[in-house]
Motif scaffolding. Structure first.
Motif, short mmCIF file in Angstrom:
data_model
loop_
_atom_site.label_atom_id
_atom_site.label_comp_id
_atom_site.label_asym_id
_atom_site.label_seq_id
_atom_site.Cartn_x
_atom_site.Cartn_y
_atom_site.Cartn_z
N LYS A 200 -2.13 0.61 4.57
CA LYS A 200 -0.87 1.09 5.14
C LYS A 200 0.20 1.29 4.07
N GLY A 201 0.40 0.29 3.22
CA GLY A 201 1.41 0.40 2.17
C GLY A 201 1.12 1.52 1.19
N PRO A 202 -0.08 1.55 0.59
CA PRO A 202 -0.40 2.65 -0.34
C PRO A 202 -0.37 4.03 0.32
N MET A 203 -0.75 4.13 1.58
CA MET A 203 -0.71 5.43 2.25
C MET A 203 0.73 5.90 2.41
N ILE A 204 1.62 4.98 2.75
CA ILE A 204 3.04 5.35 2.86
C ILE A 204 3.58 5.74 1.49
N GLY A 205 3.19 5.00 0.46
CA GLY A 205 3.63 5.34 -0.89
C GLY A 205 3.13 6.72 -1.31
N ALA A 206 1.86 7.01 -1.04
CA ALA A 206 1.32 8.33 -1.37
C ALA A 206 1.99 9.42 -0.54
N GLY A 207 2.28 9.10 0.73
CA GLY A 207 2.98 10.07 1.57
C GLY A 207 4.38 10.39 1.06
N LEU A 208 5.08 9.38 0.56
CA LEU A 208 6.40 9.61 -0.01
C LEU A 208 6.31 10.44 -1.29
N ILE A 209 5.27 10.24 -2.06
CA ILE A 209 5.07 11.07 -3.26
C ILE A 209 4.87 12.52 -2.86
#
Length: 284
Positions: A200-209
């Motif tokens: 969840k955290g890395p997916m949100i981070g990648a989505g923000l990128i």
């Protein structure tokens, strides 16, 4: 006694850091605050109190929302909607592709995996501006100029998002995948039921990128989609500078609206973005 001395030193260090951080933070946000205040001023007051600097520089004596009303009801309103739509599609589709690619590169053993990963790393290190002009020529030849598809396609293959997700997936204990394989799950089932819920955290981070890369894009929309009906917000901001002059009030209002959306998203997802693989479900 030693403990009290240590606590006093820590408090003293914290106060010094605070005294240093506050002025730096104020200097950093001062241009943004001035742009926001200028967007609320009548046109004749924008540069009136700029020099010498006084309290009126940052506290307007007259407030008007005409700049925001004019901007939202004009062509920029359509451009802002185009940016929201294009960025949303880019994030959703790009995140799906990036997560699947990262899972394959991290968990599946196939010939050429290392070469493909190295190629992706090299690709995202190459500045997009270096290939934007020849790529735009290719897109025009394919009939993708002035289309949403032409705006979205280059944003889907983001090497940085793939790299970050791959690094996270490699940190997930392999015993989880092995147990799932023994239970009869295929690779997609392992990805969907195990790896995706843990990321969840890395997916949100990648989505923000993906969001930031697409939202702030200027050169590519300028080259491939200059038509008014598909123009994006960063390009539309430049339209406020005409040969007859620059409408700074409306330009500042458009810039504030363009900056507000990613700022709100980053603030909303900040706690998720700062999360990592601390809760992976198992440790080895």
């Amino acid at each position: 006694m030693a403990s009290e001395t240590l606590n006093e030193r820590s408090r003293r260090t914290g106060r010094r850091a605070l005294f240093l951080a506050v002025p730096i933070a104020l200097l950093s946000i001062a241009p943004l605050v001035w742009a926001l205040i200028s967007s609320l001023r009548p046109g004749e007051d924008i540069f009136r109190f700029l020099y010498p600097i006084s309290w009126e520089t940052f506290i307007p004596s007259r407030i008007t929302f005409d700049n925001f009303t004019t901007v939202l009801t004009g062509p920029f309103g359509m451009a802002l909607w185009n940016s929201v739509f294009v960025t949303a599609v880019s994030v959703v589709v790009g995140l799906a592709l990036a997560s699947l690619a990262a899972f394959a590169l991290a968990c599946m053993d196939f010939p050429g995996r290392s070469f493909i990963f190295a190629f992706l790393v090299i690709c995202f290190l190459v500045p997009f501006e270096a290939i934007a002009i020849p790529l735009s020529t290719t897109f025009r030849d394919l009939g993708l100029a002035n289309t949403y598809t032409g705006l979205i396609l280059p944003a889907l293959g983001n090497g940085l998002a793939i790299f970050l997700l791959r690094q996270f997936f490699m940190g997930v204990p392999s015993s989880l995948a092995e147990a799932a394989r023994m239970d009869g799950l295929g690779w997609f089932g392992i990805f969907w039921r195990i790896y995706l819920p843990l990321s969840k955290g890395p997916m949100i981070g990648a989505g923000l990128i993906l969001f930031v890369f697409q939202w702030q894009s200027f050169l590519w929309p300028l080259l491939i989609a200059p038509a008014p009906d598909v123009r994006l917000a960063p390009v539309a901001i430049a339209d406020f500078a005409q040969e007859t002059g620059v409408n700074y009030g409306q330009m500042f209002a458009a810039a504030i609206l363009t900056a507000a959306i990613p700022l709100l998203l980053v603030l909303f997802f900040q706690r998720h973005f700062s999360g990592s693989n601390a809760n992976s479900g198992s440790k080895e």
